[in-house]
Scaffold this motif. Structure first.
Motif, PDB file in Angstrom:
ATOM      1  N   UNK A  93       0.838  -1.204   0.000  1.00 24.08           N
ATOM      2  CA  UNK A  93       0.000   0.000   0.000  1.00 24.08           C
ATOM      3  C   UNK A  93       0.871   1.253   0.000  1.00 24.08           C
ATOM      4  N   UNK A  94       1.986   1.196   0.716  1.00 25.31           N
ATOM      5  CA  UNK A  94       2.917   2.328   0.742  1.00 25.31           C
ATOM      6  C   UNK A  94       3.522   2.568  -0.632  1.00 25.31           C
ATOM      7  N   UNK A  95       3.825   1.501  -1.345  1.00 25.11           N
ATOM      8  CA  UNK A  95       4.357   1.653  -2.701  1.00 25.11           C
ATOM      9  C   UNK A  95       3.367   2.368  -3.601  1.00 25.11           C
ATOM     10  N   UNK A  96       2.080   2.062  -3.443  1.00 25.04           N
ATOM     11  CA  UNK A  96       1.057   2.747  -4.234  1.00 25.04           C
ATOM     12  C   UNK A  96       1.014   4.237  -3.888  1.00 25.04           C
ATOM     13  N   UNK A  97       1.128   4.549  -2.594  1.00 22.54           N
ATOM     14  CA  UNK A  97       1.156   5.954  -2.193  1.00 22.54           C
ATOM     15  C   UNK A  97       2.375   6.656  -2.775  1.00 22.54           C
ATOM     16  N   UNK A  98       3.498   5.970  -2.761  1.00 21.24           N
ATOM     17  CA  UNK A  98       4.722   6.563  -3.318  1.00 21.24           C
ATOM     18  C   UNK A  98       4.564   6.823  -4.810  1.00 21.24           C
ATOM     19  N   UNK A  99       3.938   5.904  -5.515  1.00 26.52           N
ATOM     20  CA  UNK A  99       3.707   6.103  -6.955  1.00 26.52           C
ATOM     21  C   UNK A  99       2.799   7.292  -7.219  1.00 26.52           C
TER      22      UNK A  99
END
Length: 435
Positions: A80-86
Motif C-alpha cells: 500500500x505504501x508503494x502505491x502511495x509513493x507512486x
C-alpha cells in the motif's frame, strides 16, 4: 510536513494527535488502516485501507504463530505504501503502532522518513504479566521460548525507530534499557473537560431502571471480562459485597471475548465461568442487583462513571487502561489493584485505595468501607480528578507534548519528556525487577 499514520484499526491511540496535525494547513496527513472501507477523509486525515493477500500457514511452527501474521500485515502495508509513493506521497514522518507489524518495511519504501513508534509493551517471560497469576500460569520452558520470540516484532522496530512514545513510565520501563532513552513518556490524553463530575446525572438501563447519584452504584469496566483485568477476583468479592450492602447495584461493562489473555480451555466465556462459580453464593435478590451491560457506547460510558460511588479497577502488570484515568477524571472514588501500572496514578489514600490483586476479602472491605464514608469518597474523588487534570489532561498537557514530539522527530532533534508523575527511584525499581 507530510505525515503518515499507521494503525491496523486507525485512529486507535492517535485519535487526537492525527486530527490535530491535520488541522495545520501546512501539513498533509495520511493514514493506513486494515479497516474494510473505501478511501475516506476523517477529520482532515486521508485514510487509505489495505488488505492482506494471504492467511497464516496451517503448519507453521507454533512458536512462530505470533510472528507470521505480523510479516503478512507488514508486506500488505508495504505494498500500500508503494502505491502511495507512486502517487507522489513521500512522508517526512511516519508514526506507527507497531503491534501488528504494519510498519516493519515502511522505511524500505521511504528510507529518509523518520519513524516514530508507539511503545506499548515489551514482553517478558517473568516479572510482568506472564506468570503473575498462578491460577492461569504455565511455568514451562516452552512458554518462555514463545515469549522470547514474541518480541521479534518489537526488536525489529527498536532497530528501525528513530524515536518512540509510551503512555506510562511502567510501559516504557518494560523495554530494553538501550532503547529507553529514545522513549518519551506522554500519555494519549484524557478530555477532562468532557469527563467531569455531574451530581445531577441519571442513567436508564436497558431494563428501564433509572439510577441517579442517590443510588449506591459500584462500577467495574473492562473491554472484555477476563482474568488479565481481574474479573475473576471482582466476581469472587461480589457475594460478600452484596450481602453487606443490600441496596448496592453493580454495573459491569465489558464483552464476552478476550483482549489480552487466552480463552478458557472449556470454550466458555470467562464471564460465564466466574458468574457460575459464585452463583450459588448469590441469592436471587442479589443477582437482580448485578447488571451486565456488555460493551456500551461512549456517550453512555461517561454517565456511568459519573454515577459511580465506588469504581473498581484491577489489572495484571500490563498496559494501563484509559478507563481508569477516565474514572479519575470523572471524580470516582477508586479501589484498584496494588500492581505496578497503578502506582503512577493511584497514590494510596490520596487518589484512591490500593488492595492486593488476589485478595477478594480486602477488596470487599475497601469497597464497603468507602460506601460507608461519603466524605472520604468525596475527598478521594476530588484528588483523583485533580491528579488527572494535572498530568493527563488532553488539551493542556498531553496533546501539546505529543505535537512537540512529532516536530522534534521531523527535525531530528533530541526530545525526551519524562513527566513528574513517577520519581526516578520508582522507575528504576521497576526496571531492576524486569531484568
Amino acid at each position: 510536513m507530510k505525515i503518515l499514520f499507521v494503525h491496523q484499526n486507525f485512529p486507535g491511540q492517535f485519535v487526537h494527535l492525527a486530527p490535530a496535525l491535520a488541522a495545520d494547513a501546512g501539513n498533509e496527513v495520511v493514514a493506513l488502516s486494515m479497516q474494510k472501507k473505501p478511501p475516506s477523509l476523517w477529520n482532515g486525515v486521508k485514510v487509505f485501507p489495505y488488505q492482506v493477500a494471504r492467511g497464516t500457514s496451517a503448519d507453521i511452527h507454533p512458536w512462530l504463530a505470533d510472528s507470521e501474521p505480523k510479516v503478512i500485515r507488514g508486506e500488505a502495508a508495504m505494498r500500500a505504501a508503494l502505491q502511495l509513493r507512486e502517487q507522489g506521497f513521500v512522508p517526512d514522518v511516519i508514526i506507527a503502532h507497531p503491534g501488528w507489524g504494519e510498519s516493519l518495511f515502511l522505511k524500505t519504501v521511504w528510507p529518509k522518513a523518520k519513524l516514530g513508534i508507539y511503545a506499548e509493551f515489551f514482553y517478558h517471560a517473568s516479572g510482568a504479566d506472564v506468570g503473575f497469576d498462578p491460577e492461569f500460569s504455565s511455568d514451562s520452558i516452552e512458554q518462555a521460548c514463545k515469549i522470547h520470540l514474541k518480541n521479534i516484532n518489537n526488536l525489529l522496530h527498536i532497530e528501525l525507530a528513530d524515536a518512540a512514545i509510551s503512555p506510562t513510565h511502567w510501559q516504557a520501563s518494560t523495554f530494553p534499557s538501550a532503547f529507553r532513552e529514545r522513549i518519551s513518556v506522554i500519555h494519549d490524553g484524557i478530555n477532562t473537560d468532557m469527563i467531569a463530575p455531574n451530581p445531577g446525572i441519571a442513567l436508564t438501563l436497558g431494563d428501564g431502571l433509572t439510577l441517579t447519584r442517590d443510588d449506591e452504584v459500584i462500577t467495574f469496566v473492562n473491554r472484555n471480562l477476563e482474568p488479565y483485568r481481574g474479573y475473576h477476583i471482582f466476581m469472587r468479592a461480589l457475594p460478600q459485597i452484596l450481602a453487606q450492602r443490600p441496596n448496592a447495584r453493580v454495573l459491569i461493562v465489558g464483552g464476552d471475548d478476550v483482549s489480552y489473555g487466552a480463552k478458557s480451555a472449556s470454550g466458555k466465556s470467562w464471564k460465564e465461568i466466574f458468574l457460575s462459580e459464585v452463583s450459588t453464593q448469590l441469592p436471587e435478590s442479589a443477582m437482580q442487583r448485578i447488571h451486565f451491560l456488555g460493551n456500551i457506547p461512549y456517550q453512555h460510558f461517561i454517565p456511568l462513571l459519573q454515577l459511580s460511588r465506588v469504581h473498581v479497577y484491577l489489572t495484571y502488570p500490563f498496559v494501563l487502561s484509559w478507563s481508569l484515568l477516565e474514572a479519575m477524571s470523572a471524580g470516582c472514588a477508586i479501589v484498584a489493584s496494588n500492581t505496578r501500572p497503578l502506582h503512577e496514578a493511584i497514590r494510596q489514600n490520596e487518589t484512591g485505595r490500593l488492595v492486593d490483586f488476589f485478595d477478594a476479602a480486602a477488596l470487599t472491605q475497601e469497597v464497603c468501607d468507602l460506601l460507608d464514608q461519603p466524605e472520604e469518597r468525596q475527598r478521594l474523588g476530588e484528588n483523583a480528578r485533580r491528579f488527572a487534570c494535572e498530568f493527563y489532561d488532553l488539551q493542556k498537557v498531553c496533546l501539546p507534548a505529543q505535537l512537540e514530539w512529532v516536530q522534534s522527530l521531523a527535525e531530528d532533534t533530541k526530545f525526551n519528556i519524562q513527566n513528574e508523575i513517577s520519581t526516578e527511584s520508582v522507575v528504576n525499581t521497576v526496571v531492576i525487577e524486569l531484568k
